[in-house]
Design a protein around this motif. Sequence first.
Motif, short mmCIF file in Angstrom:
data_model
loop_
_atom_site.label_atom_id
_atom_site.label_comp_id
_atom_site.label_asym_id
_atom_site.label_seq_id
_atom_site.Cartn_x
_atom_site.Cartn_y
_atom_site.Cartn_z
N ARG A 293 -13.98 33.54 -67.08
CA ARG A 293 -13.09 34.24 -68.00
C ARG A 293 -11.71 34.51 -67.40
O ARG A 293 -10.88 35.16 -68.03
CB ARG A 293 -13.72 35.57 -68.43
N ARG A 294 -11.45 34.04 -66.22
CA ARG A 294 -10.19 34.38 -65.57
C ARG A 294 -8.98 33.80 -66.28
O ARG A 294 -7.88 34.37 -66.22
CB ARG A 294 -10.23 33.94 -64.10
N GLU A 295 -9.16 32.69 -66.96
CA GLU A 295 -8.04 32.10 -67.69
C GLU A 295 -7.73 32.86 -68.98
O GLU A 295 -6.71 32.61 -69.61
CB GLU A 295 -8.34 30.63 -68.01
N VAL A 296 -8.61 33.77 -69.34
CA VAL A 296 -8.42 34.55 -70.56
C VAL A 296 -7.41 35.68 -70.35
O VAL A 296 -6.76 36.13 -71.30
CB VAL A 296 -9.78 35.12 -71.03
N ILE A 297 -7.25 36.12 -69.11
CA ILE A 297 -6.44 37.29 -68.81
C ILE A 297 -4.95 36.97 -68.95
O ILE A 297 -4.48 35.91 -68.53
CB ILE A 297 -6.74 37.80 -67.38
N ALA A 298 -4.21 37.90 -69.54
CA ALA A 298 -2.76 37.72 -69.72
C ALA A 298 -2.05 37.72 -68.37
O ALA A 298 -2.45 38.42 -67.43
CB ALA A 298 -2.21 38.84 -70.60
N ARG A 299 -0.98 36.95 -68.29
CA ARG A 299 -0.16 36.88 -67.08
C ARG A 299 1.31 37.01 -67.44
O ARG A 299 1.74 36.61 -68.51
CB ARG A 299 -0.39 35.55 -66.34
N ASN A 300 2.07 37.59 -66.49
CA ASN A 300 3.51 37.66 -66.67
C ASN A 300 4.17 36.51 -65.90
O ASN A 300 3.49 35.67 -65.31
CB ASN A 300 4.06 39.03 -66.26
N LYS B 238 -7.54 48.40 -66.47
CA LYS B 238 -6.89 47.91 -67.69
C LYS B 238 -6.64 46.41 -67.50
O LYS B 238 -5.60 46.03 -66.97
CB LYS B 238 -5.61 48.68 -67.96
N ALA B 239 -7.58 45.61 -67.89
CA ALA B 239 -7.47 44.15 -67.79
C ALA B 239 -7.12 43.62 -69.17
O ALA B 239 -8.00 43.45 -70.02
CB ALA B 239 -8.76 43.55 -67.27
N PHE B 240 -5.85 43.38 -69.39
CA PHE B 240 -5.38 42.93 -70.70
C PHE B 240 -5.50 41.41 -70.81
O PHE B 240 -5.21 40.68 -69.87
CB PHE B 240 -3.94 43.36 -70.92
N ILE B 241 -5.89 40.97 -71.99
CA ILE B 241 -6.12 39.55 -72.20
C ILE B 241 -4.93 38.91 -72.93
O ILE B 241 -4.09 39.59 -73.51
CB ILE B 241 -7.43 39.31 -73.00
N ASP B 242 -4.91 37.59 -72.85
CA ASP B 242 -3.93 36.80 -73.60
C ASP B 242 -4.41 36.73 -75.04
O ASP B 242 -5.44 36.13 -75.33
CB ASP B 242 -3.87 35.40 -72.97
N PRO B 243 -3.70 37.35 -75.97
CA PRO B 243 -4.19 37.39 -77.35
C PRO B 243 -4.24 36.03 -78.03
O PRO B 243 -4.87 35.88 -79.07
CB PRO B 243 -3.21 38.33 -78.05
N TYR B 244 -3.57 35.04 -77.45
CA TYR B 244 -3.59 33.69 -78.01
C TYR B 244 -4.79 32.88 -77.52
O TYR B 244 -5.03 31.78 -78.02
CB TYR B 244 -2.31 32.95 -77.65
N ASN B 245 -5.53 33.42 -76.55
CA ASN B 245 -6.63 32.67 -75.97
C ASN B 245 -7.83 32.60 -76.92
O ASN B 245 -8.32 33.64 -77.38
CB ASN B 245 -7.05 33.30 -74.64
N ILE B 246 -8.31 31.41 -77.21
CA ILE B 246 -9.41 31.23 -78.16
C ILE B 246 -10.69 31.87 -77.64
O ILE B 246 -11.45 32.47 -78.41
CB ILE B 246 -9.63 29.74 -78.45
N GLN B 247 -10.95 31.75 -76.34
CA GLN B 247 -12.16 32.36 -75.77
C GLN B 247 -12.15 33.87 -75.97
O GLN B 247 -13.17 34.47 -76.30
CB GLN B 247 -12.27 32.03 -74.29
N ALA B 248 -11.00 34.48 -75.77
CA ALA B 248 -10.89 35.93 -75.98
C ALA B 248 -11.19 36.28 -77.43
O ALA B 248 -11.92 37.25 -77.71
CB ALA B 248 -9.50 36.42 -75.61
N ARG B 249 -10.66 35.52 -78.36
CA ARG B 249 -10.91 35.77 -79.79
C ARG B 249 -12.40 35.64 -80.11
O ARG B 249 -12.96 36.44 -80.86
CB ARG B 249 -10.11 34.78 -80.64
N GLN B 250 -13.04 34.61 -79.56
CA GLN B 250 -14.46 34.39 -79.83
C GLN B 250 -15.32 35.49 -79.25
O GLN B 250 -16.25 35.99 -79.91
CB GLN B 250 -14.88 33.03 -79.27
N TRP C 9 4.09 39.38 -71.09
CA TRP C 9 2.75 38.90 -70.74
C TRP C 9 2.41 37.67 -71.58
O TRP C 9 1.42 37.64 -72.32
CB TRP C 9 1.73 40.02 -70.95
N ILE C 10 3.24 36.62 -71.42
CA ILE C 10 3.09 35.42 -72.24
C ILE C 10 2.94 34.16 -71.39
O ILE C 10 3.17 33.05 -71.85
CB ILE C 10 4.28 35.25 -73.20
N TYR C 11 2.51 34.35 -70.13
CA TYR C 11 2.43 33.21 -69.22
C TYR C 11 1.01 32.69 -69.03
O TYR C 11 0.77 31.85 -68.18
CB TYR C 11 3.07 33.56 -67.88
N GLY C 12 0.07 33.20 -69.81
CA GLY C 12 -1.25 32.58 -69.83
C GLY C 12 -1.14 31.20 -70.46
O GLY C 12 -0.22 30.92 -71.24
#
Length: 516
Positions: free
Chosen positions: A203-210, A236-248, A289-292
């Motif tokens: 799940r590490r690719e799900v996390i948001a990055r700056n 507080k581990a915030f996710i990339d809201p565009y990530n499909i895995q996070a949505r699922q 936080w849009i660099y995921g």
Amino acid sequence: MKGYFRLMPSLTTITRRQVRFCSGFFAGIFITGLISQHWGIQPSEAQSLVPCQLSAEMTKQKESLRQMALAGNQDAQRSYKDLISKQAKQLKECREQNWPRNQAIWLRLYPCDLRPGSLDYIMDRIVSKGYNQVYVEVFYDAQVLLPEADNSTPWQSVIQVPGSEKVDLLAQAIQKGRERGLKVYAWLFSMNFGYAYAQRPDRREVIARNGRNQTSLDVVNEASIDTDLAKGDASKAFIDPYNIQARQDYNRLIQAILKRKPDGMLFDYIRYPRGMGQASVAAKVQDLWIYGDAAKQVLLQRAINYKGRELIRRFLSKGFVNSGDIAQIDQDYPQEAEPLWQGRIPDLSKDILPPAQRQPYLQTELWQLTVAHAAQGVIDFLSAAIEPVQRLGLPSGAVFFPGGNKAVGQGYDSRVQPWDRFPSTIEWHPMIYADCGTTSCIVQELQRVINLAPNSTDIRPAIAGNWGQSFGNRPSLEAQMQAIRQIAPQINTVSHFAYSWQEPERDRERKFCKMQ
């Protein structure tokens, strides 16, 4: 305060009868009668109570009856059941006659609430305080309030007690709340998935990055600002809201909660984190936080031509574009005029200016595009979350900070929480948590929400504090509610953070008890 809260009139003398139990531990003990015909506010107590709160005497009598029922006395069990049923009806009538029509409280449950009678005690106390809604926290700090035996989500269950793998504390809370006339909402963290989730290798690719390749776990957060009033959330581990895995993953959680049939769902942490000092403001693209991988891919897809895509890519990579970048893409794509992306409508009837003259406004527009892209991720994530709730006809709501969408100097609040663009068809729950010693700052926060909200929006402010006394630098709940009613009498629902603040000793005991 006199004259503001309209107290329930004393209708008649409360009817009581005493039942004597003469067996076991109850020999010689008298308990309060089975039926209280009225809400329990005595004339002598009226000036110290707010609408729909039970008197201290009635609260004590109900608690005595609960304890006897818990001990196994069948007469007490029947009396207790009758009493909570009658009080449910009285609560409904009382709230219909008093402002606000709905008074809610935020509640976190613990494994210790598995103990017999604990949920009954909590819900009784909530009713006694005049609340008719309770928001039960079901997802926080990488934990879910689901039974271990029925938890298909990637988060661990709150209940980790051997032998309790099948116990459904959420379902029990919903049932016991409804028995007492309470509407029970499920309250969830949203874009904050928690530390344990972020540590999963899959799940590490799900996390948001700056733009510095940092996650929200790598930066220092300002606890006094970036918090929902210190609920004890360690990470507080915030996710990339565009990530499909996070949505699922999140949809799977929502579906599991909906199986318990709550009366509604509230979505918290619909935002990005806020850092300390200068980091509390996003002033350049690397702060966003849009660099995921998912967020970057969607951003590049917002380009309409090759010039636009390449310019976006360079802006993300370097944080700026210069005249040399613009000249280079003009040379690489001579068949295209201006670089284009979603929302950009240049005047193509005019001759294209030299790169040096175009650079200032192109860089400004790229900055606006990336901020809008960050904001749209929040909106899209919320839209996906509320869809299955609305499909079932249940109310849904978003919890937000009134200041989370502000422009700050040349930048924006780093939470990039575009609540003014949230759907007006859902409940808006602004956290009116300002603490300036008076109600003035609370009123200012609420007024800003009212000014930006569409006319039809159901605004349900959340305030923090305690009854009858100041809490830190915050006035009493009564004072805050009076101020809210004065500027916005049309508001029909107010919530209070939190049950733990009103029952601190009991909350500590529930949190740290030793389960056998």
